[in-house]
Write an enzyme that holds these catalytic residues in place. Structure first.
Site, short mmCIF file in Angstrom:
data_model
loop_
_atom_site.label_atom_id
_atom_site.label_comp_id
_atom_site.label_asym_id
_atom_site.label_seq_id
_atom_site.Cartn_x
_atom_site.Cartn_y
_atom_site.Cartn_z
N PRO A 273 0.86 -1.23 0.01
CA PRO A 273 -0.06 0.07 0.05
C PRO A 273 0.97 1.27 0.20
CG PRO A 273 0.10 -1.06 2.15
CD PRO A 273 0.74 -2.05 1.29
N CYS A 342 1.25 29.49 -15.07
CA CYS A 342 0.68 30.13 -16.33
C CYS A 342 0.28 29.05 -17.38
CB CYS A 342 1.61 31.08 -16.84
SG CYS A 342 2.06 32.41 -15.86
C1 LIG Z 1 2.97 2.47 -7.01
C2 LIG Z 1 2.89 1.29 -6.76
C3 LIG Z 1 2.42 0.58 -5.38
C4 LIG Z 1 1.30 1.34 -4.50
O1 LIG Z 1 0.15 1.87 -5.04
P1 LIG Z 1 -0.90 2.66 -4.34
O2 LIG Z 1 -1.88 2.78 -5.29
O3 LIG Z 1 -0.33 3.88 -3.87
O4 LIG Z 1 -1.17 1.66 -3.31
C5 LIG Z 1 2.65 -0.77 -5.14
N1 LIG Z 1 3.40 -1.69 -5.80
C6 LIG Z 1 4.04 -1.13 -7.06
C7 LIG Z 1 5.02 -2.17 -7.75
C8 LIG Z 1 3.92 0.20 -7.32
O5 LIG Z 1 4.42 0.88 -8.47
#
Ligand SMILES: *Cc1c(COP(=O)(O)O)cnc(C)c1O
Length: 419
Positions: A273, A342
């Protein structure tokens, strides 16, 4: 969406009046409540850990400020890093290499080597990355990112699991990729998919995990590979609008762990997460600098534009807006909240019912903890703003505002242009 206490018309945040934070530290300023990050971590960790062994890898691209990383290090979190910079930043914040999983996409061998040399495990995004990793570190423990062919997200730009996205190894060739990894001497111990960011609903998660469990069993049969963990990625949604309902992590945890426990012999689940952990921990405070009324629209001009918060301009995202020093005043009209950049696309919010604005008012932008400061820029030669951390009424600066000199710091003017 999280609601905040109202103290006689003043928005309270982390036990402090929001307008007094703006007064003291200047605007724009990102304000983060430490306790909310800790609560979010505990809630999502417990949701999974009550079913099986769970590892939470905070996806630090959402917010990689060192103080935020320290809070999560203290909570016992692990890290999902997508670049060598994130790996080094997490280590600088005290994370041991063993608590970091690196999921780079389209990265070169020099970066793979740098990550491997730090002792961080690599989650390979392509067959080419597997081949190159085997040359760099032939006996490395590693995992493989699968493209499950199911994606989700708050908009197309952040759907990372669909078949036609650049991410991962297609599910139908995944077993061969694991076979190749073993042949090269690598030790695959995990399987991974990340379907996208800010999705609602439970099905994309369960569909993707089912793809992972099928591959897990297939590679056990075909190549005698016993995986240690299944990593279902991140993407847990967060409510941005008043009264918005999103699927809670508990439900997703129950459904996903049920599949893993029933379908496979893998006993560790990993989750990644980002948004869930930090989104609602932070507000962006900006000052009303200019009120403009026209025949077609009314505008609240502020000192934060898409240089400070790009999500509305880039994704069309909704961020809730309130006037922090008029927290109990009735709405009087509709306004677009715009910044000093801008470009026509420079807005923070559109058509919002708000109390009568005045120059000097403090505007609070909600849910500014994820993909907000970390995506800010210095476009229009506006230095990045500061960040402060509040905790039970205490306030600490965790990032000083940049200065105009900072914008010039790495630039050079060739001698001949100085004449
Ligand atoms: C961005 C990302 C996440 C997290 O995504 P969230 O929507 O912020 O929970 C998890 N794993 C990977 C590999 C990512 O690139």
């Amino acid at each position: 969406m999280r609601d905040f206490e109202n103290d006689g018309g003043h928005m309270m945040f982390g036990g402090v009046r929001a307008d007094s934070i703006a007064e003291r530290y200047g605007t724009p300023v990102y304000v983060t409540d430490e306790n909310i990050i800790r609560e979010n971590y505990k809630r999502i960790y417990n949701a999974f850990a009550k079913h099986m062994e769970a590892r939470v890898h905070y996806a630090c691209k959402a917010n990689s400020s060192l103080a935020v990383l320290r809070i999560l290090e203290q909570e016992g979190s692990c890290i999902d890093a997508v670049s060598i910079g994130e790996v080094m930043t997490a280590m600088r914040a005290g994370f041991d290499a063993s608590r970091i999983l690196y999921t780079g996409t389209s990265v070169g061998s020099a970066e793979l080597k740098a990550v491997a040399d730090l002792g961080v495990m690599i989650n390979a995004d392509s067959l080419s990355a597997i081949e190159r990793l085997a040359k760099i570190r032939p006996d490395a423990k590693m995992s493989v990112r699968i493209n499950p062919g199911v994606g989700a997200g708050h908009c197309d730009k952040v759907n990372t699991g669909a078949k036609d996205t650049k991410f991962g190894i297609p599910a139908d060739t995944a077993a061969d990729a694991y076979g190749r990894a073993v042949e090269l001497g690598l030790e695959p111990i995990g399987i991974h998919a990340h379907i996208g960011s800010g999705g609602q609903g439970i099905e994309p998660f369960t569909d993707a995990v089912s793809v992972l469990t099928e591959i897990t069993n297939r590679i056990k049969d075909d190549h005698d590979i016993d995986l240690e963990f299944i990593d279902m990625g991140g993407g847990f949604g967060v409510p941005y609008r008043p009264n918005e309902q999103v699927t809670d992590a508990e439900e997703i945890a129950e459904a996903v762990t049920d599949i893993i426990l029933n379908e496979t012999s893998v006993r560790t689940v990993a989750i990644e997460p980002g948004r869930y952990m930090v989104c609602d921990s932070t507000i962006l405070l900006t000052r009303c600098t200019d009120v403009k009324r026209t025949e077609v629209k009314n505008y609240i001009g502020t000192d934060a534009g898409f240089n400070t918060l790009i999500r509305p301009a880039f994704y069309g995202s909704y961020h809730h807006v309130a006037i922090a020093n008029k927290f109990n005043k009735a709405c009087e009209g509709k306004y677009d909240v715009v910044g000093p950049i801008c470009e026509t696309g420079d807005f923070l919010a559109r058509d919002r019912a708000l109390p009568m604005p005045e120059e000097g008012d403090v505007i609070a932008i909600y849910n500014a903890g994820a993909y907000s400061f970390s995506m800010s820029s210095t476009y229009n030669s506006r230095p990045r703003c500061s960040e402060v951390l509040v905790c039970d009424g205490k306030i600490d600066v965790i990032r000083e505002p940049e200065t105009t000199e900072d914008l010039w710091r790495h630039q050079k003017i060739p001698e001949r242009l100085l004449k």
